[in-house]
Design a protein around this motif. Structure first.
Motif, PDB file in Angstrom:
ATOM      1  N   LEU A  15       0.828  -1.213   0.000  1.00  0.00           N
ATOM      2  CA  LEU A  15       0.000   0.000   0.000  1.00  0.00           C
ATOM      3  C   LEU A  15       0.864   1.265   0.000  1.00  0.00           C
ATOM      4  O   LEU A  15       0.540   2.241  -0.678  1.00  0.00           O
ATOM      5  N   ARG A  16       1.983   1.225   0.746  1.00  0.00           N
ATOM      6  CA  ARG A  16       2.890   2.373   0.746  1.00  0.00           C
ATOM      7  C   ARG A  16       3.478   2.582  -0.645  1.00  0.00           C
ATOM      8  O   ARG A  16       3.588   3.708  -1.135  1.00  0.00           O
ATOM      9  N   GLY A  17       3.849   1.495  -1.307  1.00  0.00           N
ATOM     10  CA  GLY A  17       4.389   1.592  -2.661  1.00  0.00           C
ATOM     11  C   GLY A  17       3.383   2.141  -3.649  1.00  0.00           C
ATOM     12  O   GLY A  17       3.742   2.906  -4.551  1.00  0.00           O
ATOM     13  N   ILE A  18       2.114   1.777  -3.480  1.00  0.00           N
ATOM     14  CA  ILE A  18       1.063   2.305  -4.356  1.00  0.00           C
ATOM     15  C   ILE A  18       0.861   3.790  -4.095  1.00  0.00           C
ATOM     16  O   ILE A  18       0.776   4.597  -5.028  1.00  0.00           O
ATOM     17  N   THR A  25       7.179   2.242 -11.230  1.00  0.00           N
ATOM     18  CA  THR A  25       8.422   2.454 -11.963  1.00  0.00           C
ATOM     19  C   THR A  25       9.288   1.203 -11.863  1.00  0.00           C
ATOM     20  O   THR A  25       9.158   0.420 -10.920  1.00  0.00           O
ATOM     21  N   ILE A  26      10.165   1.018 -12.842  1.00  0.00           N
ATOM     22  CA  ILE A  26      11.082  -0.127 -12.812  1.00  0.00           C
ATOM     23  C   ILE A  26      11.996  -0.031 -11.591  1.00  0.00           C
ATOM     24  O   ILE A  26      12.252  -1.026 -10.920  1.00  0.00           O
ATOM     25  N   ARG A  27      12.476   1.176 -11.289  1.00  0.00           N
ATOM     26  CA  ARG A  27      13.360   1.350 -10.134  1.00  0.00           C
ATOM     27  C   ARG A  27      12.637   1.005  -8.841  1.00  0.00           C
ATOM     28  O   ARG A  27      13.193   0.357  -7.953  1.00  0.00           O
ATOM     29  N   LYS A  29      10.049  -1.045  -8.533  1.00  0.00           N
ATOM     30  CA  LYS A  29       9.855  -2.496  -8.504  1.00  0.00           C
ATOM     31  C   LYS A  29      11.145  -3.206  -8.130  1.00  0.00           C
ATOM     32  O   LYS A  29      11.130  -4.203  -7.404  1.00  0.00           O
ATOM     33  N   PHE A  30      12.281  -2.696  -8.634  1.00  0.00           N
ATOM     34  CA  PHE A  30      13.587  -3.257  -8.302  1.00  0.00           C
ATOM     35  C   PHE A  30      13.832  -3.160  -6.796  1.00  0.00           C
ATOM     36  O   PHE A  30      14.264  -4.124  -6.160  1.00  0.00           O
ATOM     37  N   LYS A  31      13.557  -2.002  -6.200  1.00  0.00           N
ATOM     38  CA  LYS A  31      13.745  -1.817  -4.766  1.00  0.00           C
ATOM     39  C   LYS A  31      12.811  -2.727  -3.970  1.00  0.00           C
ATOM     40  O   LYS A  31      13.203  -3.288  -2.949  1.00  0.00           O
ATOM     41  N   THR A  32      11.577  -2.892  -4.439  1.00  0.00           N
ATOM     42  CA  THR A  32      10.628  -3.759  -3.753  1.00  0.00           C
ATOM     43  C   THR A  32      11.089  -5.208  -3.796  1.00  0.00           C
ATOM     44  O   THR A  32      11.005  -5.925  -2.794  1.00  0.00           O
ATOM     45  N   LEU A  33      11.572  -5.641  -4.948  1.00  0.00           N
ATOM     46  CA  LEU A  33      12.068  -7.012  -5.055  1.00  0.00           C
ATOM     47  C   LEU A  33      13.276  -7.228  -4.152  1.00  0.00           C
ATOM     48  O   LEU A  33      13.401  -8.272  -3.513  1.00  0.00           O
ATOM     49  N   ALA A  34      14.179  -6.254  -4.102  1.00  0.00           N
ATOM     50  CA  ALA A  34      15.347  -6.375  -3.233  1.00  0.00           C
ATOM     51  C   ALA A  34      14.923  -6.440  -1.770  1.00  0.00           C
ATOM     52  O   ALA A  34      15.504  -7.197  -0.982  1.00  0.00           O
ATOM     53  N   LEU A 108      17.751  -5.419 -16.803  1.00  0.00           N
ATOM     54  CA  LEU A 108      17.002  -5.097 -15.590  1.00  0.00           C
ATOM     55  C   LEU A 108      15.512  -5.432 -15.696  1.00  0.00           C
ATOM     56  O   LEU A 108      14.977  -6.082 -14.798  1.00  0.00           O
ATOM     57  N   PRO A 109      14.811  -5.053 -16.773  1.00  0.00           N
ATOM     58  CA  PRO A 109      13.393  -5.442 -16.846  1.00  0.00           C
ATOM     59  C   PRO A 109      13.193  -6.959 -16.885  1.00  0.00           C
ATOM     60  O   PRO A 109      12.227  -7.467 -16.301  1.00  0.00           O
ATOM     61  N   ILE A 110      14.106  -7.669 -17.522  1.00  0.00           N
ATOM     62  CA  ILE A 110      13.987  -9.128 -17.563  1.00  0.00           C
ATOM     63  C   ILE A 110      14.141  -9.706 -16.159  1.00  0.00           C
ATOM     64  O   ILE A 110      13.386 -10.595 -15.749  1.00  0.00           O
ATOM     65  N   VAL A 111      15.107  -9.190 -15.408  1.00  0.00           N
ATOM     66  CA  VAL A 111      15.307  -9.666 -14.038  1.00  0.00           C
ATOM     67  C   VAL A 111      14.099  -9.325 -13.175  1.00  0.00           C
ATOM     68  O   VAL A 111      13.636 -10.161 -12.389  1.00  0.00           O
TER      69      VAL A 111
END
Length: 127
Positions: A15-18, A25-27, A29-34, A108-111
């Motif tokens: 919810l915070r991310g939304i 953003t890709i960045r 999503k990258f931070k969320t995955l990490a 990066l998008p593939i990962v």
């Protein structure tokens, strides 16, 4: 009880991310995955990075690209004299690293897209 807290925490982070727009953003999503996947995510990213580096090196070697000619060409633009200071093998590895980093916008998008299914398959959750 710990599983319930993990579910609530995950929901609050989503919810915070939304609300902040990070999930759009890709960045972000990258931070969320990490954050959510941690070490398995980094292991998957490292595997993809190493495989693209190996494929790039193989393509340079199989394609007959002369790394020293590329370095000499860059010397004309920069004014350096790297072609006389660099070993040809190290020059090929250096060109491989440069080309591999140029592939980052494609990698990066593939990962980001493949992290969840790959990590969930290799490291299934036990709860």
């Amino acid at each position: 009880e710990l599983r319930d807290l993990d579910k609530q925490l995950s929901k609050l982070n989503t919810l915070r991310g939304i609300n902040t727009g990070e999930l759009y953003t890709i960045r972000g999503k990258f931070k969320t995955l990490a954050r959510d996947y941690g070490m398995p995510f980094m292991a998957w990213y490292w595997c993809v990075w190493m495989s693209t580096a190996a494929l790039t090196y193989g393509a340079i070697e199989a394609g007959g690209i002369d790394a020293m000619a590329l370095i000499a060409k860059s010397d004309t633009y920069t004014g350096f004299d790297l072609v006389n200071k660099v070993d040809p093998t190290m020059g090929t590895i250096g060109i491989t690293l440069v080309f591999n980093e140029m592939l980052e916008p494609l990698r990066l998008p593939i990962v980001v897209v493949t992290t969840k299914p790959v990590v969930d398959t290799i490291f299934p959750k036990n709860y």
